[in-house]
Design a protein around this motif. Structure first.
Motif, mmCIF file in Angstrom:
data_model
loop_
_atom_site.group_PDB
_atom_site.id
_atom_site.type_symbol
_atom_site.label_atom_id
_atom_site.label_comp_id
_atom_site.label_asym_id
_atom_site.label_seq_id
_atom_site.Cartn_x
_atom_site.Cartn_y
_atom_site.Cartn_z
ATOM 1 N N SER A 115 -4.439 -5.861 -6.846
ATOM 2 C CA SER A 115 -5.518 -5.759 -7.836
ATOM 3 C C SER A 115 -6.369 -7.013 -7.902
ATOM 4 C CB SER A 115 -4.929 -5.471 -9.226
ATOM 5 O OG SER A 115 -4.085 -6.539 -9.642
ATOM 6 N N ASP A 116 -5.922 -8.084 -7.260
ATOM 7 C CA ASP A 116 -6.666 -9.344 -7.259
ATOM 8 C C ASP A 116 -7.295 -9.555 -5.886
ATOM 9 O OD1 ASP A 116 -6.562 -12.497 -6.616
ATOM 10 O OD2 ASP A 116 -6.931 -12.206 -8.747
ATOM 11 N N ASP A 117 -8.591 -9.852 -5.844
ATOM 12 C CA ASP A 117 -9.307 -9.971 -4.572
ATOM 13 C C ASP A 117 -8.699 -11.030 -3.664
ATOM 14 O OD1 ASP A 117 -11.058 -7.984 -5.267
ATOM 15 O OD2 ASP A 117 -12.586 -9.344 -6.045
ATOM 16 N N GLN A 118 -8.343 -12.186 -4.214
ATOM 17 C CA GLN A 118 -7.823 -13.275 -3.395
ATOM 18 C C GLN A 118 -6.436 -12.968 -2.851
ATOM 19 O OE1 GLN A 118 -8.232 -16.723 -6.010
ATOM 20 N NE2 GLN A 118 -10.069 -17.351 -4.910
ATOM 21 N N ASP B 29 -10.449 0.786 -8.352
ATOM 22 C CA ASP B 29 -10.192 1.898 -9.274
ATOM 23 C C ASP B 29 -9.077 2.793 -8.753
ATOM 24 O OD1 ASP B 29 -12.102 1.035 -11.034
ATOM 25 O OD2 ASP B 29 -13.689 2.330 -10.249
ATOM 26 N N GLU B 30 -9.066 3.035 -7.453
ATOM 27 C CA GLU B 30 -8.012 3.872 -6.866
ATOM 28 C C GLU B 30 -6.651 3.192 -6.961
ATOM 29 O OE1 GLU B 30 -10.526 6.304 -3.428
ATOM 30 O OE2 GLU B 30 -9.809 4.268 -3.008
ATOM 31 N N ILE B 31 -6.634 1.873 -6.745
ATOM 32 C CA ILE B 31 -5.380 1.121 -6.855
ATOM 33 C C ILE B 31 -4.877 1.148 -8.299
ATOM 34 C CG2 ILE B 31 -4.402 -1.206 -6.735
ATOM 35 C CD1 ILE B 31 -6.222 -1.695 -4.309
ATOM 36 N N LYS B 32 -5.795 0.948 -9.245
ATOM 37 C CA LYS B 32 -5.401 0.953 -10.659
ATOM 38 C C LYS B 32 -4.905 2.336 -11.091
ATOM 39 C CE LYS B 32 -7.880 -1.358 -13.597
ATOM 40 N NZ LYS B 32 -8.994 -1.765 -14.503
ATOM 41 N N LYS B 33 -5.589 3.372 -10.622
ATOM 42 C CA LYS B 33 -5.197 4.740 -10.980
ATOM 43 C C LYS B 33 -3.802 5.058 -10.450
ATOM 44 C CE LYS B 33 -6.802 9.540 -10.633
ATOM 45 N NZ LYS B 33 -7.860 10.444 -10.082
ATOM 46 N N TYR C 203 0.834 -1.206 0.000
ATOM 47 C CA TYR C 203 0.000 0.000 0.000
ATOM 48 C C TYR C 203 0.871 1.259 0.000
ATOM 49 C CZ TYR C 203 -3.964 -3.055 1.056
ATOM 50 O OH TYR C 203 -4.919 -4.025 1.008
ATOM 51 N N GLU C 204 1.982 1.188 0.730
ATOM 52 C CA GLU C 204 2.921 2.321 0.767
ATOM 53 C C GLU C 204 3.568 2.513 -0.598
ATOM 54 O OE1 GLU C 204 7.201 3.436 2.862
ATOM 55 O OE2 GLU C 204 5.940 1.866 3.730
ATOM 56 N N VAL C 205 3.887 1.410 -1.290
ATOM 57 C CA VAL C 205 4.517 1.494 -2.604
ATOM 58 C C VAL C 205 3.624 2.253 -3.584
ATOM 59 C CG1 VAL C 205 5.246 0.148 -4.610
ATOM 60 C CG2 VAL C 205 5.887 -0.599 -2.312
ATOM 61 N N LEU C 206 2.311 1.953 -3.553
ATOM 62 C CA LEU C 206 1.379 2.599 -4.481
ATOM 63 C C LEU C 206 0.826 3.913 -3.947
ATOM 64 C CD1 LEU C 206 -0.682 -0.454 -5.802
ATOM 65 C CD2 LEU C 206 1.282 0.669 -6.851
ATOM 66 N N GLY C 207 1.104 4.191 -2.663
ATOM 67 C CA GLY C 207 0.638 5.452 -2.092
ATOM 68 C C GLY C 207 -0.857 5.503 -1.868
ATOM 69 N N VAL C 208 -1.455 4.360 -1.509
ATOM 70 C CA VAL C 208 -2.888 4.303 -1.246
ATOM 71 C C VAL C 208 -3.129 3.702 0.132
ATOM 72 C CG1 VAL C 208 -3.487 4.081 -3.682
ATOM 73 C CG2 VAL C 208 -3.121 2.017 -2.310
ATOM 74 N N GLY C 209 -4.322 3.903 0.655
ATOM 75 C CA GLY C 209 -4.688 3.329 1.946
ATOM 76 C C GLY C 209 -5.223 1.921 1.797
ATOM 77 N N LYS C 210 -5.363 1.215 2.923
ATOM 78 C CA LYS C 210 -5.820 -0.170 2.894
ATOM 79 C C LYS C 210 -7.290 -0.287 2.485
ATOM 80 C CE LYS C 210 -2.478 -2.297 5.993
ATOM 81 N NZ LYS C 210 -2.269 -3.172 7.165
ATOM 82 N N THR C 211 -8.021 0.824 2.573
ATOM 83 C CA THR C 211 -9.434 0.800 2.174
ATOM 84 C C THR C 211 -9.630 1.275 0.733
ATOM 85 O OG1 THR C 211 -9.743 3.031 3.096
ATOM 86 C CG2 THR C 211 -10.195 1.146 4.559
ATOM 87 N N ALA C 212 -8.535 1.443 0.006
ATOM 88 C CA ALA C 212 -8.626 1.941 -1.371
ATOM 89 C C ALA C 212 -9.404 0.977 -2.250
ATOM 90 C CB ALA C 212 -7.230 2.156 -1.944
ATOM 91 N N SER C 213 -10.203 1.531 -3.156
ATOM 92 C CA SER C 213 -10.985 0.713 -4.079
ATOM 93 C C SER C 213 -10.087 0.208 -5.209
ATOM 94 C CB SER C 213 -12.126 1.530 -4.677
ATOM 95 O OG SER C 213 -11.608 2.598 -5.473
#
Length: 374
Positions: free
Chosen positions: A57-60, A19-23, A7-17
């Motif tokens: 990006s993968d749910d599992q 779409d937010e992860i992909k962006k 999450y730190e690598v991509l700069g997003v939070g653990k609750t990120a959707s």
């Protein structure tokens, strides 16, 4: 050197959707792609970004990472290196953003097999202490007749004449911006680039047959209801010689008639008598690790909770041991003899307490005063 949090690598939070992860991935992959960024560490950063995206990006794989971090308790390994999809390079990114111009993927290139999921029900104690067991799962195996080619023995697949083996067809379209060419999956070979004129009679041209596979699984101590475990390489076989997928075991844990679990802690209730609560006592308490003696102090009140340190569940990640919490429930007798009632009234008088009749009279007196406004 330890890996950074994905999450730190991509700069997003653990609750990120998703779409937010992909962006976030698209932005960072364009910034650090080695074909664009000539900094010395750009390639390493791009690899780190791609690995983080493949997992999140993968749910599992995301659920597994959220539970276990970089550590895989069943295989002793972690995430990284496996291709769970995503963008392969700048050409793929260009194609994604601008609708074409990128390289074409080779339909005959090795690809990882699909992941499988298996639901396992555990007894309460099995989840607490872990176990080793064998499970059987239906999965596709390489056909032993055609060795995975899908073709009848003595024959072989042929190159698709419609797409010339590319697996894609070019479709021209007129748009307000001019004439453009879009690529579509070839509907004659379904994107494989191959046609099988004479299909294998065993697998029907699929190259695989479904069999029941026995797998030995080590379930770590402390696994909880709803958690899952990855068994690496036990999914569907790879395509064109690619690596197999993974097996994800999702656990359902049965409830216990006495113990309740909250994370790594165990909770239970112990009934004691009014006499034990008033005078104190030493009672025997069951735990998951055997019976222990618990000292109940004089004057213990109903609802009082005691803690037995280290008598809970081992943390599934290896971070210590939970505790057991015992809540005292003082049981009031419902059937009393006349002698017992007499002794209780005598006790109330000696204690300066009101008897039930006196308490009732006092209560109604308070109500009357409240109505009168005294």
């Amino acid at each position: 050197m330890s890996k950074r949090d994905y999450y730190e690598v991509l700069g997003v939070g653990k609750t990120a959707s998703k779409d937010e992860i992909k962006k976030a991935y698209r932005k960072l992959s364009k910034k650090y792609h080695p074909d664009i960024n000539k900094e010395a560490d750009a390639a390493d950063k791009f690899k780190e970004i791609k690995e983080a995206y493949e997992v999140l990006s993968d749910d599992q794989t995301k659920a597994h990472y959220d539970q276990f971090g970089h550590t895989d308790p069943n295989m002793g390994g972690g995430f990284g290196g496996a291709d769970f999809g995503g963008f392969g390079g700048f050409d793929d990114i260009f194609s994604t953003f601008f609708g074409g111009g990128g390289r074409r993927r080779d339909p005959n290139a090795p690809r990882q097999g699909a992941d499988l999921q298996y639901t396992m029900t555990l007894k309460f104690e099995e989840a607490v202490f872990g176990k080793e067991t064998d499970i059987e799962i239906p999965r596709d195996e390489e056909c032993e007749t055609c060795f995975g080619t899908g073709a009848k023995p003595g024959t072989k697949p042929e190159t698709c004449s419609h797409c010339n083996g590319s697996g894609q067809l070019n479709v021209e379209q007129n748009t307000p911006f001019g004439r453009i060419v879009n690529r579509r999956v070839c509907n004659h070979c379904q994107g494989t680039g191959k046609i099988i004129p004479h299909k294998c009679s065993t697998c029907g041209g699929d190259g695989t047959v479904t069999k029941r596979k026995k797998i030995h699984v080590t379930i770590p101590a402390g696994i909880d209801d709803g958690q899952q475990l990855r068994v690496s390489g036990q999914g569907e076989p790879g395509i064109n010689g690619g690596p197999p997928g993974d097996l994800y075991i999702v656990f359902h844990v049965r409830s216990h008639e006495f113990f309740k679990r909250n994370g790594d802690d165990i909770h239970c209730e112990m009934p004691i008598t009014v006499v034990q609560a008033a005078l104190g006592d030493e009672i025997l308490v069951p735990t998951l690790h055997g019976k222990v003696n618990l000292k109940v102090p004089t004057g213990t009140q109903n609802g009082k909770t005691f803690r037995l340190k280290g008598k809970g569940v081992a943390n599934v990640r290896g971070y210590g041991q939970g505790d057991q919490h015992i809540t005292i429930r003082v049981v009031t007798p419902t059937k009393l003899t006349e002698k017992q009632k007499h002794l209780l009234r005598e006790f109330a008088e000696l204690s300066g307490q009101n008897t039930p009749d006196e308490q009732e009279e006092s209560f109604f007196a308070k109500v009357k005063r409240a109505i009168k406004g005294d």
